[in-house]
Design an enzyme around this catalytic site. Structure first.
Site, PDB file in Angstrom:
ATOM      1  N   ARG A 118       0.891  -1.172   0.000  1.00  0.00           N
ATOM      2  CA  ARG A 118       0.000   0.000   0.000  1.00  0.00           C
ATOM      3  C   ARG A 118       0.917   1.206   0.000  1.00  0.00           C
ATOM      4  NH1 ARG A 118      -5.548   1.283   3.165  1.00  0.00           N
ATOM      5  NH2 ARG A 118      -6.171  -0.099   1.466  1.00  0.00           N
ATOM      6  N   HIS A 145      -6.974   1.156  -6.908  1.00  0.00           N
ATOM      7  CA  HIS A 145      -7.237   0.226  -5.796  1.00  0.00           C
ATOM      8  C   HIS A 145      -7.918  -1.026  -6.382  1.00  0.00           C
ATOM      9  CE1 HIS A 145      -7.680  -1.198  -1.848  1.00  0.00           C
ATOM     10  NE2 HIS A 145      -8.587  -0.382  -1.351  1.00  0.00           N
ATOM     11  N   GLN A 148      -9.851  -3.827  -4.222  1.00  0.00           N
ATOM     12  CA  GLN A 148     -11.154  -3.371  -3.742  1.00  0.00           C
ATOM     13  C   GLN A 148     -12.226  -3.576  -4.807  1.00  0.00           C
ATOM     14  OE1 GLN A 148     -12.197  -1.816  -0.700  1.00  0.00           O
ATOM     15  NE2 GLN A 148     -14.137  -2.353  -1.647  1.00  0.00           N
ATOM     16  N   ARG A 303     -13.649  -8.717   0.660  1.00  0.00           N
ATOM     17  CA  ARG A 303     -12.208  -8.459   0.502  1.00  0.00           C
ATOM     18  C   ARG A 303     -11.419  -9.718   0.854  1.00  0.00           C
ATOM     19  NH1 ARG A 303     -10.253  -3.348   0.820  1.00  0.00           N
ATOM     20  NH2 ARG A 303      -8.444  -4.337  -0.125  1.00  0.00           N
TER      21      ARG A 303
HETATM   22  N1   CP Z   1     -11.365  -0.285   1.652  1.00  0.00           N
HETATM   23  C1   CP Z   1     -10.126  -0.340   2.158  1.00  0.00           C
HETATM   24  O1   CP Z   1      -9.129  -0.534   1.445  1.00  0.00           O
HETATM   25  O2   CP Z   1     -10.089  -0.213   3.506  1.00  0.00           O
HETATM   26  P1   CP Z   1      -8.787  -0.068   4.412  1.00  0.00           P
HETATM   27  O3   CP Z   1      -8.186   1.277   4.116  1.00  0.00           O
HETATM   28  O4   CP Z   1      -9.305  -0.171   5.810  1.00  0.00           O
HETATM   29  O5   CP Z   1      -7.828  -1.165   4.073  1.00  0.00           O
HETATM   30  N1  NVA Z   2      -9.973   6.683  -1.698  1.00  0.00           N
HETATM   31  C1  NVA Z   2      -9.656   6.210  -0.378  1.00  0.00           C
HETATM   32  C2  NVA Z   2      -9.858   4.735  -0.295  1.00  0.00           C
HETATM   33  C3  NVA Z   2      -9.608   4.149   1.067  1.00  0.00           C
HETATM   34  C4  NVA Z   2      -9.776   2.675   1.101  1.00  0.00           C
HETATM   35  C5  NVA Z   2      -8.228   6.594  -0.025  1.00  0.00           C
HETATM   36  O1  NVA Z   2      -7.326   6.463  -0.865  1.00  0.00           O
HETATM   37  O2  NVA Z   2      -7.998   7.048   1.112  1.00  0.00           O
END
Ligand code: CP
Ligand code: NVA
Length: 317
Positions: A118, A145, A148, A303
């Site tokens: 990440r 992402h 997701q 997920r």
């Molecule tokens: N939706 C998602 O990626 O959640 P987190 O940021 O909690 O991992």
């Molecule tokens: N768009 C959001 C998604 C979080 C899962 C972010 O990048 O913070």
């Protein structure tokens, strides 16, 4: 991505734009069957698939940003498949003191069988994939992402059958999740109408990529137009991790809130999805997120099931 070169021939999971439709379908279908097995009556969340398909495999999970769902679902996915996961915070690593992503990739490749990242910047993900001798998985960057959105497609199909030809609406910030939805619309052949303000529209090159690849993807600045007759409406936070100028964003995005009035424009049996975490009262009202069309808890649970399938695909299992 133009100067992206792999040093090693690996099955990375970097973006849905790079996945072929057969592989995407295989991952979704495998997730459905893994879920069916893992959720049979009597199985706890600590269940391990009896054939332990990833028994000798390990995953390093690197987080440069916070996470709840991604962290827990990947760790539990490795456990349920019989493998091992190690969680690393970017700041606690030598990465945080300037060791390059490329050098980190080469070192980790000697210790673990796959790396999940990440990252603050999509460039770091590409650098990791370029130098790693093991599969690299995109667990969210500032650009996309994909894990997701694979869970979102799985969730949609569990409720409404094949997503092909269905109308999906997005109302809000044209952010990283929106970009992966644009990729998914091409991959799964569904219609996607995004309502975003011009200041926060998805990158032009992503919309062009969709158009050049036969995608039925359209951008509007009118939420009603996106919502009209939609089979599913999706939004996400107006302030993503790393975003600045918070007050400006809220003011500009307020007309894009998913509320009762907007939901009324969608199909009678439309679904509401949100990747979470949500900012209730901003991008979505309590009434919608807690309402009968909302499938957010299944979307979050999925997920886990999709991560298992993505991991197995990366390992060619
Ligand atoms: N939706 C998602 O990626 O959640 P987190 O940021 O909690 O991992
Ligand atoms: N768009 C959001 C998604 C979080 C899962 C972010 O990048 O913070």
């Amino acid at each position: 991505m133009s100067n992206f070169r792999l040093k090693h021939n690996q099955r990375h999971f970097l973006d849905l734009a790079a996945l072929d439709p057969d592989a995407a379908r295989e991952i979704i279908d495998k997730a459905k069957s893994l879920k069916a097995t893992a959720t049979e009556e009597g199985h706890g969340k600590g269940f391990v698939h009896p054939d332990r398909p990833l028994a000798d495999k390990s995953l390093a999970m690197i987080f440069e940003k916070p996470s709840t769902r991604t962290r827990v679902s990947f760790e539990m996915a490795m456990h349920q498949l019989g493998g091992t996961a190690i969680v690393l915070q970017g700041n606690d690593m030598q990465l945080g003191r300037g060791e390059t992503v490329g050098d980190t990739a080469q070192v980790l490749s000697g210790f673990v069988d796959a790396v999940m990242l990440r990252a603050d910047s999509h460039e770091s993900l590409l650098e990791m994939a370029e130098h790693a001798a093991v599969p690299v998985i995109n667990a969210l960057t500032d650009f996309s992402h994909p894990c997701q959105v694979m869970a979102d497609v799985l969730t949609f199909e569990e409720h409404r059958g094949s997503i092909k030809g269905k109308k999906i609406a997005w109302s809000g910030d044209g952010n990283n999740v929106a970009v992966s939805w644009i990729h998914a619309a091409v991959l799964f052949d569904c219609e996607l109408v995004l309502a975003c303000p011009k200041e926060f529209s998805p990158p032009t090159q992503v919309l062009e990529w969709a158009a050049n690849n036969g995608g039925k993807v359209r951008l509007t600045h009118a939420p009603d137009e996106a919502a009209d007759g939609a089979d599913c409406i999706i939004t996400d936070t107006w302030i993503s991790m790393g975003d600045k100028n918070v007050d400006d964003r809220i003011a500009i995005l307020t007309p894009y809130q998913v509320n009762r009035k907007l939901i009324r424009r969608t199909n009678k049996d439309s679904l509401f999805m949100h990747c979470l975490p949500a900012h209730r009262g901003e991008e979505v009202t309590d009434e919608v997120i807690d309402g009968p069309r909302s499938v957010i808890w299944e979307e979050a649970e999925n997920r886990l099931h999709i991560q298992k399938s993505i991991l197995m695909w990366c390992f060619g299992k």
